[in-house]
Write a protein that holds these residues in place. Structure first.
Motif, PDB file in Angstrom:
ATOM      1  N   UNK A 370      40.354  -5.840 -12.144  1.00  0.00           N
ATOM      2  CA  UNK A 370      39.382  -5.571 -13.368  1.00  0.00           C
ATOM      3  C   UNK A 370      38.172  -6.172 -13.095  1.00  0.00           C
ATOM      4  N   UNK A 371      38.022  -7.333 -12.409  1.00  0.00           N
ATOM      5  CA  UNK A 371      36.787  -8.012 -12.332  1.00  0.00           C
ATOM      6  C   UNK A 371      36.223  -7.737 -11.039  1.00  0.00           C
ATOM      7  N   UNK A 372      36.633  -6.731 -10.178  1.00  0.00           N
ATOM      8  CA  UNK A 372      36.104  -6.339  -8.950  1.00  0.00           C
ATOM      9  C   UNK A 372      36.029  -7.648  -7.887  1.00  0.00           C
ATOM     10  N   UNK A 373      37.238  -8.314  -7.985  1.00  0.00           N
ATOM     11  CA  UNK A 373      37.130  -9.457  -7.056  1.00  0.00           C
ATOM     12  C   UNK A 373      38.095  -9.447  -5.881  1.00  0.00           C
ATOM     13  N   UNK A 374      38.720  -8.300  -5.593  1.00  0.00           N
ATOM     14  CA  UNK A 374      39.621  -8.054  -4.547  1.00  0.00           C
ATOM     15  C   UNK A 374      38.802  -8.203  -3.230  1.00  0.00           C
ATOM     16  N   UNK A 375      39.455  -8.914  -2.286  1.00  0.00           N
ATOM     17  CA  UNK A 375      39.343  -8.998  -0.933  1.00  0.00           C
ATOM     18  C   UNK A 375      39.479  -7.765  -0.327  1.00  0.00           C
ATOM     19  N   UNK A 387      39.733  -7.944   9.996  1.00  0.00           N
ATOM     20  CA  UNK A 387      41.215  -8.609  10.169  1.00  0.00           C
ATOM     21  C   UNK A 387      40.797 -10.033   9.549  1.00  0.00           C
ATOM     22  N   UNK A 388      39.870 -10.565   9.743  1.00  0.00           N
ATOM     23  CA  UNK A 388      39.525 -11.844   9.189  1.00  0.00           C
ATOM     24  C   UNK A 388      39.715 -11.871   7.494  1.00  0.00           C
ATOM     25  N   UNK A 389      39.122 -10.892   6.713  1.00  0.00           N
ATOM     26  CA  UNK A 389      39.125 -10.517   5.421  1.00  0.00           C
ATOM     27  C   UNK A 389      40.647 -10.389   4.966  1.00  0.00           C
ATOM     28  N   UNK A 390      41.370  -9.507   5.590  1.00  0.00           N
ATOM     29  CA  UNK A 390      42.848  -8.912   5.435  1.00  0.00           C
ATOM     30  C   UNK A 390      43.746 -10.251   5.553  1.00  0.00           C
ATOM     31  N   UNK A 393      43.159 -12.342   2.388  1.00  0.00           N
ATOM     32  CA  UNK A 393      43.586 -11.494   1.070  1.00  0.00           C
ATOM     33  C   UNK A 393      45.143 -11.858   1.168  1.00  0.00           C
ATOM     34  N   UNK A 394      45.837 -11.794   2.509  1.00  0.00           N
ATOM     35  CA  UNK A 394      47.468 -11.495   2.497  1.00  0.00           C
ATOM     36  C   UNK A 394      47.923 -13.085   2.349  1.00  0.00           C
ATOM     37  N   UNK A 395      46.934 -14.056   2.497  1.00  0.00           N
ATOM     38  CA  UNK A 395      47.440 -15.521   2.401  1.00  0.00           C
ATOM     39  C   UNK A 395      47.485 -15.995   0.806  1.00  0.00           C
ATOM     40  N   UNK A 399      50.151 -15.578  -4.736  1.00  0.00           N
ATOM     41  CA  UNK A 399      49.363 -15.974  -6.173  1.00  0.00           C
ATOM     42  C   UNK A 399      49.313 -14.863  -6.986  1.00  0.00           C
ATOM     43  N   UNK A 400      49.017 -13.612  -6.293  1.00  0.00           N
ATOM     44  CA  UNK A 400      48.474 -12.651  -6.977  1.00  0.00           C
ATOM     45  C   UNK A 400      49.474 -11.906  -7.645  1.00  0.00           C
TER      46      UNK A 400
END
Length: 441
Positions: A370-375, A387-390, A393-395, A399-400
């Motif tokens: 909703x906030x547009x904050x997904x990596x 791969x760094x960003x992925x 995100x997976x780390x 929490x998500x």
């Protein structure tokens, strides 16, 4: 000695804050394109000048006290013009006013529409400066425009009347006090201009504006306007090169330049009034920097306060949502807009907000979307950065998948992650078509 060092430290701290605010104000003004906004208002003012003056003089004519002020207003309009063009311009202007007084009802409506066009552009420019995306209802806008059309001429008339009175006293006084009367008249002119600007900054934006912020911007604009009048008077009295270049058309560029500078000052005062609360907030937050995490923290704070009110069956007034939070009104508006479009919250009467969905059925991943904050990096980036960003995100995957209710009830993520269970979402949160099209930043 200690007092002197303490005073020096306070002065340095004040100078540092002033320098920081000046830089913040400059960056904000550049982002808002104040120069372009002033140019647009100048163009609209050219069309609306005669209708606005006709309305202003009509308002002043209704008050016999302002008879002298009405004539002085007409004279003040042409003080910025060269003497050889002022007489001809005055004759043309009088012809326009005479024609306007003989208009039929459709003609009067047409003039009113042109005048309202200028006020609408002013309203739009100020809403842009205050980051307001939701305009006032039409009835409220009409009332605001009517207040500006009536109160503006009265303030101008009062300013000119007091100035005329001060100059009359100065003519009958001794030479020692003439300077005092002239200075007093200028002070009165600045004060009345400040009152007019403050009313505009306080009333026109569709947002609660602190009176001290409106007054600060208004005083700055009024002082700048008085300085502009002095500079124009000095230039016209001592430099006549413009007349040699433009000849009979010399009045046109001078008038355009005056109008453009006037709107730059008006919008500059609005920038100051709008920037002050933002600066007070951002200066408390990481040295004034804006980070994506702040958007998430603000949304969670809003949902937390609405959830607490929901347990009592109550709603929360919009202004109270921002209380004690290090966020600006424009940031709150953006967050509320996103949450409303996702049907997480609703607005009720009286500009109050309430929770519209059970937070135990909404996970953090949905809120991030909703906030547009997904990596998420597009395929166009090289493989290593993607791969760094992925990996980042997976780390945070565990929490998500946690529900917002669990996170807000137990924010100690490091100890509670193992106990947080993914929620079974009853239905995905639907965003508006605008967000589904990918316009969320």
């Amino acid at each position: 000695m200690a007092k002197r060092k303490g005073l020096k430290a306070r002065l340095l701290a004040g100078a540092k804050r002033g320098y920081g605010f000046a830089g913040f104000l400059l960056r904000r003004s550049l982002r808002d394109n104040v120069i372009d906004l002033a140019a647009g208002l100048s163009y609209t003012a050219l069309l609306a000048l005669v209708p606005m003056l006709a309305i202003a003089l009509s308002v002043l004519a209704a008050f016999p006290t302002f008879d002298d002020a009405r004539e002085r207003l007409r004279g003040a309009i042409f003080e910025i013009l060269p003497s050889e063009q002022a007489s001809a311009a005055n004759d043309q202007f009088q012809s326009f006013l005479d024609n306007a007084s003989n208009l039929t009802a459709p003609g009067v409506v047409g003039l009113s529409v042109i005048a309202l066009l200028l006020l609408s552009n002013i309203n739009g420019s100020l809403n842009h400066i205050w980051r307001i995306t939701q305009p006032r209802p039409l009835a409220s806008r009409v009332l605001v425009y009517w207040a500006l059309l009536t109160m503006g001429p009265l303030l101008i008339g009062a300013s000119l009347t007091l100035s005329s009175y001060a100059f009359t006293l100065a003519q009958t006084a001794s030479e020692q006090v003439i300077g005092s009367f002239v200075g007093l008249s200028r002070l009165v002119s600045i004060l009345l201009a400040a009152v007019g600007f403050a009313l505009v900054y306080f009333i026109v934006p569709n947002r609660a504006v602190a009176l001290r912020d409106a007054l600060t911007g208004a005083v700055a604009a009024a002082v700048a306007l008085e300085g502009l009048k002095a500079l124009f008077g000095l230039y016209i009295a001592n430099f006549s090169s413009y007349a040699l270049v433009y000849g009979a058309l010399a009045a046109i560029p001078i008038f355009l330049l005056w109008m453009y500078a006037f709107w730059v000052i008006v919008l500059g005062g609005a920038e100051i009034a709008a920037a002050m609360p933002e600066w007070r907030v951002t200066s408390r937050r990481d040295g004034g920097t804006e980070r994506l995490a702040n958007r998430l923290a603000l949304a969670l704070s809003v949902l937390c306060r609405l959830a607490e009110a929901h347990r009592d069956g109550a709603s929360v007034q919009r202004a109270r949502l921002l209380r004690s939070l290090p966020a600006t009104p424009s940031e709150l508006d953006e967050s509320l807009s996103r949450l409303r479009r996702a049907h997480l919250i609703q607005r009720t009467s009286g500009d109050r907000m309430l929770l519209a969905r059970d937070l135990s059925q909404v996970d953090l991943e949905s809120l991030l979307e909703i906030l547009g904050l997904r990596l998420h990096a597009s395929i166009a980036w090289p493989e290593a950065p993607r791969r760094v960003i992925q990996a980042l995100d997976e780390a945070h995957a565990s929490y998500r998948k946690a529900s917002l209710a669990s996170l807000l009830d137990d924010p100690d993520l490091l100890e509670s992650t193992a106990r947080l269970r993914p929620v079974e979402r009853a239905a995905p949160l639907k965003l508006d078509e605008q967000e589904e099209a990918g316009t969320v930043d």
